[in-house]
Scaffold this motif. Structure first.
Motif, PDB file in Angstrom:
ATOM      1  N   ASP A   1       0.832  -1.210   0.000  1.00 44.70           N
ATOM      2  CA  ASP A   1       0.000   0.000   0.000  1.00 44.70           C
ATOM      3  C   ASP A   1       0.868   1.262   0.000  1.00 44.70           C
ATOM      4  O   ASP A   1       0.586   2.225  -0.726  1.00 44.70           O
ATOM      5  N   GLU A   2       1.912   1.270   0.826  1.00 45.57           N
ATOM      6  CA  GLU A   2       2.809   2.418   0.873  1.00 45.57           C
ATOM      7  C   GLU A   2       3.529   2.603  -0.460  1.00 45.57           C
ATOM      8  O   GLU A   2       3.668   3.728  -0.947  1.00 45.57           O
TER       9      GLU A   2
ATOM     10  N   ALA B   1       1.077   4.065  -2.957  1.00 45.81           N
ATOM     11  CA  ALA B   1       0.754   5.452  -2.612  1.00 45.81           C
ATOM     12  C   ALA B   1       1.877   6.394  -3.074  1.00 45.81           C
ATOM     13  O   ALA B   1       1.627   7.458  -3.640  1.00 45.81           O
ATOM     14  N   VAL B   2       3.118   5.990  -2.823  1.00 44.18           N
ATOM     15  CA  VAL B   2       4.259   6.794  -3.259  1.00 44.18           C
ATOM     16  C   VAL B   2       4.326   6.820  -4.784  1.00 44.18           C
ATOM     17  O   VAL B   2       4.581   7.861  -5.389  1.00 44.18           O
ATOM     18  N   SER B   3       4.077   5.698  -5.425  1.00 44.28           N
ATOM     19  CA  SER B   3       4.104   5.633  -6.884  1.00 44.28           C
ATOM     20  C   SER B   3       3.096   6.599  -7.497  1.00 44.28           C
ATOM     21  O   SER B   3       3.385   7.282  -8.484  1.00 44.28           O
ATOM     22  N   GLU B   4       1.905   6.675  -6.901  1.00 42.40           N
ATOM     23  CA  GLU B   4       0.888   7.597  -7.401  1.00 42.40           C
ATOM     24  C   GLU B   4       1.342   9.050  -7.257  1.00 42.40           C
ATOM     25  O   GLU B   4       1.112   9.875  -8.145  1.00 42.40           O
ATOM     26  N   LYS B   5       1.999   9.359  -6.140  1.00 40.47           N
ATOM     27  CA  LYS B   5       2.490  10.723  -5.939  1.00 40.47           C
ATOM     28  C   LYS B   5       3.571  11.075  -6.967  1.00 40.47           C
ATOM     29  O   LYS B   5       3.615  12.176  -7.490  1.00 40.47           O
TER      30      LYS B   5
END
Length: 127
Positions: A15-16, A19-23
């Motif tokens: 999940d982390e 989330a970072v990949s999307e940012k």
């Protein structure tokens, strides 16, 4: 690439990671501008210097983003009169405009220089 070659087994880490990949992906879609407060004093000074407009007796410090109805107004006025001794100044102004990509100003000074050259060639020569 990591997703192709590695399998993330821990759900929290996965999940982390996503989330970072999307940012990171969102950064590629964001406009490429620095925040207003990111410009340092030396960079601001350089930007102001680059956008100064050279005048016959000084510089215009109007920010480049602002429109000006008076830019080169005297030089483009039909009542403007000049003489050959100002040729070096007009050449410097034309070169300054050309270096900054100010095509309209460059054309104004090219026209003035052409007029001066034409007037000089029509003068009677003294013997």
């Amino acid at each position: 690439m990591t997703r192709v070659y590695a399998r993330i087994a821990d759900r929290t880490i996965a999940d982390e990671y996503f989330a970072v990949s999307e940012k990171v992906e969102a950064l590629y879609d964001a406009p490429r501008q620095l925040p207003a407060d990111a410009e340092g004093t030396e960079m601001a000074k350089l930007r102001r210097k680059m956008h100064r407009r050279m005048l016959g007796n000084g510089y215009c410090a109007r920010p480049v983003e602002m429109d000006c109805h008076f830019e080169s107004i005297c030089e483009s006025c039909t009542f403007f009169v000049t003489t050959i001794e100002f040729r070096p100044t007009f050449e410097r102004q034309r070169d300054d405009a050309a270096a900054k990509g100010q095509v309209t100003r460059e054309q104004i000074f090219d026209g003035l220089l052409s007029r001066l050259d034409g007037e000089a060639s029509w003068r009677p020569h003294s013997s």
